[in-house]
Design an enzyme around this catalytic site. Structure first.
Site, PDB file in Angstrom:
ATOM      1  N   HIS A 171       0.800  -1.215   0.000  1.00  0.00           N
ATOM      2  CA  HIS A 171       0.000   0.000   0.000  1.00  0.00           C
ATOM      3  C   HIS A 171       0.834   1.266   0.000  1.00  0.00           C
ATOM      4  CE1 HIS A 171       1.156  -0.723   4.104  1.00  0.00           C
ATOM      5  NE2 HIS A 171       0.738   0.466   4.480  1.00  0.00           N
ATOM      6  N   CYS A 172       2.169   1.159   0.069  1.00  0.00           N
ATOM      7  CA  CYS A 172       2.991   2.365   0.215  1.00  0.00           C
ATOM      8  C   CYS A 172       4.012   2.549  -0.896  1.00  0.00           C
ATOM      9  CB  CYS A 172       3.729   2.334   1.559  1.00  0.00           C
ATOM     10  SG  CYS A 172       2.669   2.693   2.986  1.00  0.00           S
ATOM     11  N   ILE A 173       4.937   1.616  -1.042  1.00  0.00           N
ATOM     12  CA  ILE A 173       6.108   1.857  -1.876  1.00  0.00           C
ATOM     13  C   ILE A 173       5.764   2.087  -3.351  1.00  0.00           C
ATOM     14  CG2 ILE A 173       8.358   0.950  -2.571  1.00  0.00           C
ATOM     15  CD1 ILE A 173       8.489  -0.491   0.073  1.00  0.00           C
ATOM     16  N   ASP A 180       3.622   5.939  -2.925  1.00  0.00           N
ATOM     17  CA  ASP A 180       4.085   7.136  -2.230  1.00  0.00           C
ATOM     18  C   ASP A 180       4.975   8.053  -3.061  1.00  0.00           C
ATOM     19  OD1 ASP A 180       2.656   6.030  -0.233  1.00  0.00           O
ATOM     20  OD2 ASP A 180       4.314   5.699   1.143  1.00  0.00           O
TER      21      ASP A 180
END
Length: 446
Positions: free
Chosen positions: A283-285, A288
């Site tokens: 969900h991030c890398i 973001d």
């Protein structure tokens, strides 16, 4: 940063009352978004004796929690039952916002089809909660986002209702740092970065979180906290992009990149080993870096280095599919009509989280070229509902006969639960994107 105590900062009766509730652990915490971030946080607050009310628009999740069931593999149902004894329950009724003293937003922040930030989940959550908010509440945003979101998106909405951060309410940004499947660092162990709109806000936010989390890391502003989260994940994105590009070069040269990484990692200083793979997931890398590049354009800055890493990582599933085509051709098979089993659907090993998983994109690309697709994942029994991908599939059992019937296996996620000796013994062709299997024989490393 001032050294004044929390009570010194509380200028109004409403915030003094909030501070007292937090200090005596009488505060009720509302967690918005009961997924891989929100549910562990809710359970941690419950564990230390704080009442939690969970909010989610997904009635399936709400019903599961209220029936003492878990929908996340690593969270046992018994943990939810224990939290219920501390008062934890869930609802989809946002009118109950008035019952809580702190609102913690843990909703998704995806990218839209143009790979630009989609804050609709944050906006919808705040706007739905706002009519029921009152003085003396603390609002904390944990969702990863671009620097300035707390001040530019949340604060004006509070002000429109007469809620003034630092005077009659509190507003902070404290990014989540969950690492699903990490046996060493759970919610309570991971230091908590936090920035407040005012010193009062910061003090109240620290007072709340330190009830449940061991180490607090205050920074000067919400923007600094928002940028901290982006830096953490962009650091990983850039380094993974580098090693993925090195993998492509090494492959052309006939060099085993995993051997090279292992050798380089023996240097006791100046080198941190990152591992290549079929692309980025989670969900991030994968997301973001685009939040920062989008916001940087407002300041006339082009983040070329960050964007290049994103392009390399985004390209990796296509590169893997190209390797599958080449491997099949060498065995006298076209990709069209070939049966291909993707091993591992989760974005990393030993978890059930498939968000942004490159394995899913690989399946989609293979199917678009005419391949017959299946998958096997001991942590994901059925293909989950997704916005952009639709497969009516269930996890295949890895029996010798079942392994042998596929033209090619693609190891996308190297779960420890796979029997790699059995896979090697019975597979016709394997494409290994993780370096888990020794290169040679029927194994083609990707």
């Amino acid at each position: 940063m001032s050294n004044a105590s929390p009570m010194d900062f509380c200028k109004t009766l409403a915030l003094t009352a909030l501070q007292e509730k937090i200090a005596t652990r009488q505060a009720t915490v509302g967690i918005f978004g009961l997924g891989y971030v929100g549910l562990p946080l809710a359970l941690r607050f419950s564990e230390v004796g704080i009442r939690v009310l969970g909010f989610d628009i997904d009635q399936v999740k709400v019903d599961a929690i209220n029936n003492g069931k878990s929908y996340i593999e690593r969270i046992a149902a018994s943990t939810i039952v224990q939290a219920q004894k501390q008062g934890f329950n869930a609802t989809s009724d946002f009118s109950r916002v008035s019952e809580v003293d702190a609102l913690v937003i843990c909703v998704p922040t995806p990218l839209d089809k143009h790979r630009e930030p989609d804050l609709s989940f944050i906006r919808n959550t705040v706007e739905t909660a706002l009519p029921h908010m009152r003085e003396g509440q603390l609002l904390s945003l944990e969702s990863t986002t671009w620097p300035g979101t707390t001040e530019e998106v949340l604060a004006p909405r509070l002000l429109s209702r007469g809620l003034i951060p630092g005077q009659n309410c509190a507003l902070v940004f404290s990014p989540e740092r969950e690492d699903p499947g990490n046996p060493h660092y759970g919610t309570k162990d991971i230091p908590k970065v936090i920035g407040g709109m005012t010193p009062t806000c910061l003090s109240l936010g620290i007072s709340l979180y330190e009830c449940a989390i061991q180490t607090m890391v205050p920074v000067s502003s919400p923007k600094a906290a928002e940028m901290t989260k982006l830096l953490e994940n962009i650091h990983r994105s850039v380094n993974i992009g580098l090693v993925n590009e090195m993998k492509i070069v090494a492959d052309k040269m006939g060099i085993n990149i995993h051997e090279v990484i292992n050798a380089a990692a023996t240097k006791p200083f100046g080198f941190v080993p990152y591992r290549p793979g079929p692309g980025l997931g989670g969900h991030c890398i994968p997301i973001d870096p685009y939040y920062l590049t989008w916001k940087a354009r407002e300041y006339g800055v082009n983040t070329k280095f960050i964007e290049l890493a994103g392009e390399i990582n985004h390209f990796m599933p296509q590169w893997v599919v190209g390797k599958v085509m080449d491997a099949l051709n060498e065995h006298g098979k076209p990709i069209k009509g070939s049966s291909i089993l993707v091993l591992g659907l989760a974005y990393k090993k030993n978890i059930d989280d498939t968000r942004e998983s490159p394995a899913v994109e690989i399946m989609d690309l293979l199917q678009s070229k005419g391949a017959k697709i299946a998958y096997s994942d001991p942590h994901v029994p059925s293909f989950p509902h997704k916005r952009d991908y639709h497969f009516d599939l269930h996890s295949e059992s890895l029996t010798p006969d079942n392994i042998a019937r596929f033209d090619c296996l693609v190891l996308a996620t190297d779960h420890d639960g796979f029997d790699y000796a059995q896979i090697r013994a019975h597979a016709r062709l394997i494409l290994d994107t993780r370096g888990r299997l020794a290169v040679g024989g029927t194994v083609v490393g990707a």
